[in-house]
Scaffold this motif. Structure first.
Motif, PDB file in Angstrom:
ATOM      1  N   ASP A 199       0.915  -1.181  -0.183  1.00 24.52           N
ATOM      2  CA  ASP A 199       0.153   0.061   0.074  1.00 24.52           C
ATOM      3  C   ASP A 199       0.776   1.283   0.192  1.00 24.52           C
ATOM      4  O   ASP A 199       2.069   1.266   0.660  1.00 24.52           O
ATOM      5  CB  ASP A 199      -0.834   0.169   1.282  1.00 24.52           C
ATOM      6  CG  ASP A 199      -1.758  -1.138   1.104  1.00 24.52           C
ATOM      7  OD1 ASP A 199      -2.216  -1.718   0.247  1.00 24.52           O
ATOM      8  OD2 ASP A 199      -2.418  -1.297   2.129  1.00 24.52           O
ATOM      9  N   GLY A 200       0.633   2.033  -1.029  1.00 30.31           N
ATOM     10  CA  GLY A 200       1.283   3.551  -0.976  1.00 30.31           C
ATOM     11  C   GLY A 200       2.689   3.029  -1.873  1.00 30.31           C
ATOM     12  O   GLY A 200       3.539   4.078  -2.118  1.00 30.31           O
ATOM     13  N   GLY A 201       2.647   2.130  -2.504  1.00 29.66           N
ATOM     14  CA  GLY A 201       3.871   1.777  -3.259  1.00 29.66           C
ATOM     15  C   GLY A 201       3.678   2.335  -4.615  1.00 29.66           C
ATOM     16  O   GLY A 201       2.781   2.746  -4.956  1.00 29.66           O
ATOM     17  N   SER A 202       5.063   2.745  -5.302  1.00 25.31           N
ATOM     18  CA  SER A 202       5.257   3.134  -6.479  1.00 25.31           C
ATOM     19  C   SER A 202       5.394   2.145  -7.791  1.00 25.31           C
ATOM     20  O   SER A 202       6.190   1.270  -7.739  1.00 25.31           O
ATOM     21  CB  SER A 202       6.060   4.249  -6.406  1.00 25.31           C
ATOM     22  OG  SER A 202       6.206   5.138  -5.366  1.00 25.31           O
ATOM     23  N   LEU A 203       4.614   2.668  -8.781  1.00 27.68           N
ATOM     24  CA  LEU A 203       4.925   1.794 -10.092  1.00 27.68           C
ATOM     25  C   LEU A 203       5.256   2.930 -11.159  1.00 27.68           C
ATOM     26  O   LEU A 203       4.492   3.871 -11.271  1.00 27.68           O
ATOM     27  CB  LEU A 203       3.819   1.211 -10.489  1.00 27.68           C
ATOM     28  CG  LEU A 203       3.763   0.554 -11.915  1.00 27.68           C
ATOM     29  CD1 LEU A 203       4.953  -0.844 -11.875  1.00 27.68           C
ATOM     30  CD2 LEU A 203       2.418  -0.017 -11.981  1.00 27.68           C
ATOM     31  N   LEU A 204       6.366   2.624 -11.691  1.00 30.43           N
ATOM     32  CA  LEU A 204       7.007   3.350 -12.746  1.00 30.43           C
ATOM     33  C   LEU A 204       6.866   2.919 -14.093  1.00 30.43           C
ATOM     34  O   LEU A 204       7.582   1.707 -14.282  1.00 30.43           O
ATOM     35  CB  LEU A 204       8.083   3.985 -12.514  1.00 30.43           C
ATOM     36  CG  LEU A 204       8.234   4.764 -10.907  1.00 30.43           C
ATOM     37  CD1 LEU A 204       9.837   5.235 -10.835  1.00 30.43           C
ATOM     38  CD2 LEU A 204       7.571   6.023 -11.006  1.00 30.43           C
TER      39      LEU A 204
ATOM     40  N   SER B  33       5.634   5.709 -23.130  1.00 27.82           N
ATOM     41  CA  SER B  33       4.627   5.427 -24.105  1.00 27.82           C
ATOM     42  C   SER B  33       3.506   4.455 -23.725  1.00 27.82           C
ATOM     43  O   SER B  33       2.579   4.345 -24.425  1.00 27.82           O
ATOM     44  CB  SER B  33       5.064   4.870 -25.504  1.00 27.82           C
ATOM     45  OG  SER B  33       5.849   3.638 -25.112  1.00 27.82           O
ATOM     46  N   GLU B  34       3.575   4.111 -22.337  1.00 26.61           N
ATOM     47  CA  GLU B  34       2.916   2.924 -21.650  1.00 26.61           C
ATOM     48  C   GLU B  34       1.670   3.669 -20.969  1.00 26.61           C
ATOM     49  O   GLU B  34       2.004   4.816 -20.332  1.00 26.61           O
ATOM     50  CB  GLU B  34       3.557   1.944 -20.953  1.00 26.61           C
ATOM     51  CG  GLU B  34       4.453   1.293 -21.895  1.00 26.61           C
ATOM     52  CD  GLU B  34       5.614   0.640 -20.948  1.00 26.61           C
ATOM     53  OE1 GLU B  34       6.061  -0.346 -21.634  1.00 26.61           O
ATOM     54  OE2 GLU B  34       5.759   1.042 -19.945  1.00 26.61           O
ATOM     55  N   ARG B  35       0.556   3.133 -20.901  1.00 33.49           N
ATOM     56  CA  ARG B  35      -0.407   3.593 -20.014  1.00 33.49           C
ATOM     57  C   ARG B  35      -1.186   2.653 -19.197  1.00 33.49           C
ATOM     58  O   ARG B  35      -1.403   1.503 -19.581  1.00 33.49           O
ATOM     59  CB  ARG B  35      -1.562   4.255 -20.923  1.00 33.49           C
ATOM     60  CG  ARG B  35      -1.201   5.504 -21.752  1.00 33.49           C
ATOM     61  CD  ARG B  35      -0.729   6.587 -20.495  1.00 33.49           C
ATOM     62  NE  ARG B  35      -0.269   7.805 -21.352  1.00 33.49           N
ATOM     63  CZ  ARG B  35       1.162   8.037 -21.943  1.00 33.49           C
ATOM     64  NH1 ARG B  35       1.897   7.020 -21.461  1.00 33.49           N
ATOM     65  NH2 ARG B  35       1.398   9.176 -22.455  1.00 33.49           N
ATOM     66  N   ILE B  36      -1.459   2.821 -17.596  1.00 34.07           N
ATOM     67  CA  ILE B  36      -2.166   1.656 -16.941  1.00 34.07           C
ATOM     68  C   ILE B  36      -3.576   1.675 -17.444  1.00 34.07           C
ATOM     69  O   ILE B  36      -4.233   2.850 -17.468  1.00 34.07           O
ATOM     70  CB  ILE B  36      -2.199   2.295 -15.578  1.00 34.07           C
ATOM     71  CG1 ILE B  36      -0.607   2.284 -15.146  1.00 34.07           C
ATOM     72  CG2 ILE B  36      -2.881   1.206 -14.583  1.00 34.07           C
ATOM     73  CD1 ILE B  36       0.227   0.824 -15.324  1.00 34.07           C
TER      74      ILE B  36
ATOM     75  N   ALA C 174      -6.522   1.109  -8.542  1.00 32.62           N
ATOM     76  CA  ALA C 174      -5.841   0.833  -7.328  1.00 32.62           C
ATOM     77  C   ALA C 174      -4.747   1.716  -7.450  1.00 32.62           C
ATOM     78  O   ALA C 174      -4.004   1.655  -6.556  1.00 32.62           O
ATOM     79  CB  ALA C 174      -5.646  -0.572  -7.290  1.00 32.62           C
ATOM     80  N   LEU C 175      -4.380   2.542  -8.618  1.00 31.16           N
ATOM     81  CA  LEU C 175      -3.103   3.097  -8.789  1.00 31.16           C
ATOM     82  C   LEU C 175      -3.509   4.744  -9.197  1.00 31.16           C
ATOM     83  O   LEU C 175      -4.382   4.973 -10.148  1.00 31.16           O
ATOM     84  CB  LEU C 175      -2.389   2.646  -9.844  1.00 31.16           C
ATOM     85  CG  LEU C 175      -1.915   1.143  -9.675  1.00 31.16           C
ATOM     86  CD1 LEU C 175      -1.308   0.656 -11.133  1.00 31.16           C
ATOM     87  CD2 LEU C 175      -0.823   1.122  -8.591  1.00 31.16           C
ATOM     88  N   GLU C 176      -3.205   5.402  -8.666  1.00 30.71           N
ATOM     89  CA  GLU C 176      -3.158   7.025  -8.646  1.00 30.71           C
ATOM     90  C   GLU C 176      -1.964   7.676  -9.382  1.00 30.71           C
ATOM     91  O   GLU C 176      -1.080   7.466  -8.881  1.00 30.71           O
ATOM     92  CB  GLU C 176      -3.520   7.643  -7.276  1.00 30.71           C
ATOM     93  CG  GLU C 176      -3.651   9.319  -7.373  1.00 30.71           C
ATOM     94  CD  GLU C 176      -3.380   9.954  -6.214  1.00 30.71           C
ATOM     95  OE1 GLU C 176      -3.837  11.080  -6.048  1.00 30.71           O
ATOM     96  OE2 GLU C 176      -3.258   9.485  -5.195  1.00 30.71           O
ATOM     97  N   ALA C 177      -2.109   8.408 -10.501  1.00 29.51           N
ATOM     98  CA  ALA C 177      -1.062   9.134 -11.457  1.00 29.51           C
ATOM     99  C   ALA C 177      -0.538  10.069 -10.356  1.00 29.51           C
ATOM    100  O   ALA C 177      -1.208  10.980  -9.706  1.00 29.51           O
ATOM    101  CB  ALA C 177      -1.576   9.715 -12.404  1.00 29.51           C
ATOM    102  N   VAL C 178       0.714  10.068 -10.253  1.00 28.06           N
ATOM    103  CA  VAL C 178       1.397  11.045  -9.267  1.00 28.06           C
ATOM    104  C   VAL C 178       2.623  11.774  -9.979  1.00 28.06           C
ATOM    105  O   VAL C 178       3.433  12.424  -9.360  1.00 28.06           O
ATOM    106  CB  VAL C 178       1.993  10.502  -8.035  1.00 28.06           C
ATOM    107  CG1 VAL C 178       1.068   9.950  -7.258  1.00 28.06           C
ATOM    108  CG2 VAL C 178       2.865   9.314  -8.290  1.00 28.06           C
TER     109      VAL C 178
ATOM    110  N   THR D 290       3.746   9.065 -16.030  1.00 25.37           N
ATOM    111  CA  THR D 290       3.870   7.633 -16.116  1.00 25.37           C
ATOM    112  C   THR D 290       4.472   7.034 -14.690  1.00 25.37           C
ATOM    113  O   THR D 290       5.242   6.055 -14.738  1.00 25.37           O
ATOM    114  CB  THR D 290       4.765   6.986 -17.307  1.00 25.37           C
ATOM    115  OG1 THR D 290       6.140   7.747 -17.358  1.00 25.37           O
ATOM    116  CG2 THR D 290       4.264   7.229 -18.618  1.00 25.37           C
ATOM    117  N   ALA D 291       3.933   7.927 -13.585  1.00 29.68           N
ATOM    118  CA  ALA D 291       4.220   7.269 -12.370  1.00 29.68           C
ATOM    119  C   ALA D 291       3.147   7.252 -11.666  1.00 29.68           C
ATOM    120  O   ALA D 291       2.247   8.173 -11.540  1.00 29.68           O
ATOM    121  CB  ALA D 291       5.070   8.359 -11.565  1.00 29.68           C
TER     122      ALA D 291
END
Length: 294
Positions: free
Chosen positions: A254-259, A263-266, A273-277, A280-281
């Protein structure tokens, strides 16, 4: 393995038929999740043609039989031929700026309290990404090696992992956004300059390099605080990407980061479950829907 008796054709004579390409594409998709564009047929013919020549095969049909049989050595050559590893140190520097300003300080503080911190470079290629990450960590915490803070670096291609583990690079490829970032990873160039440069030894203990096919079960149970998987999903089709984003979401604390790559999009359901911060982060802020694909 069934070797043909006649000599293999010259490169100019080697034919990759539509049926051959379709078969190779099916194998690549089933085994490694790769989606091969027909526009890459000439490149695939050239790269795999070298393997036919090495094995004294006259056509792609017996070669596909070898791959389908599960020959581990040739499967390694196959995946090396089909993947393109383009990377450099501190690539997409905005991600490292985000990590250093907003993510790593908190993780280092946790590690200094005795907590476990894990980062994953998924698709690490020849090692530039995890070494850059280690350089960012050491810039903020000289004592990082004494903490329970480690980087897992994985790739499906065994050839690039050899380079990554060795930490030795052609000097001309060691290009950085700034001299300050270069100094984190390498000592000053010798005079006269050498053809190769070696990563500073204090970075390597932070990283564990492992081979991993992202399409297969992941052999670890603990979750990660940061996952970098950049410019990897572009080689997969949309359904495969969707499943990958879901699995990454599940693998994050929880609170972890995905980079991810520029050219990729979630996509859904992981986007819930993932908020853009940042560019592409993403940060994990919730749970996946119970119907999320696996």
């Amino acid at each position: 393995m069934t070797a043909q008796l006649r000599s293999p054709p010259a490169d100019a004579e080697l034919q990759l038929t539509e049926a051959d390409f379709a078969r190779i594409a099916r194998i690549a998709k089933a085994g490694w999740g790769l989606s091969l564009d027909s526009a890459k047929r000439p490149l695939i013919r050239s790269r795999l043609g070298r393997r036919l020549k090495a094995l004294n095969l006259a056509s792609f049909d017996p070669y596909c039989e070898i791959i389908e049989s599960g020959d581990t050595v040739e499967c390694d050559h196959f995946i090396t031929a089909l993947t393109t590893n383009v990377t450099h140190f501190y690539r997409e520097a905005h991600h490292f700026e985000l990590l250093e300003s907003e993510v790593l300080p908190g993780l280092i503080a946790r590690a200094r309290k005795g907590q476990r911190v894990r980062l994953w470079s998924a698709g690490c290629s020849s090692g530039q990404e995890p070494y850059s990450l280690a350089g960012s960590i050491l810039a903020l915490a000289k004592d990082a090696a004494s903490l329970d803070l480690r980087i897992l670096a994985t790739d499906v291609d065994p050839t690039v992992l050899v380079t990554a583990e060795g930490g030795r690079y052609e000097a001309q490829s060691c290009v950085f956004p700034s001299p300050a970032l270069e100094a984190r990873l390498f000592n000053k160039p010798s005079t006269p300059p050498e053809a190769f440069r070696t990563i500073r030894p204090e970075l390597q203990p932070l990283i564990a390099f492992r081979r991993l096919n992202l399409m297969q079960p992941w052999p670890f149970s603990g979750r990660f605080d940061v996952i970098l998987c950049r410019n990897v999903a572009i080689y997969f089709d949309k359904p495969t990407q969707t499943r990958l984003w879901t699995r990454f979401s599940e693998a994050l604390n929880d609170g972890g980061s995905l980079l991810i790559g520029h050219s990729e999009r979630i996509t859904a359901p992981a986007e819930h479950a993932l908020e853009a911060v940042g560019i592409t982060a993403y940060r994990k802020t919730g749970l996946l829907p119970t119907t999320a694909p696996r």
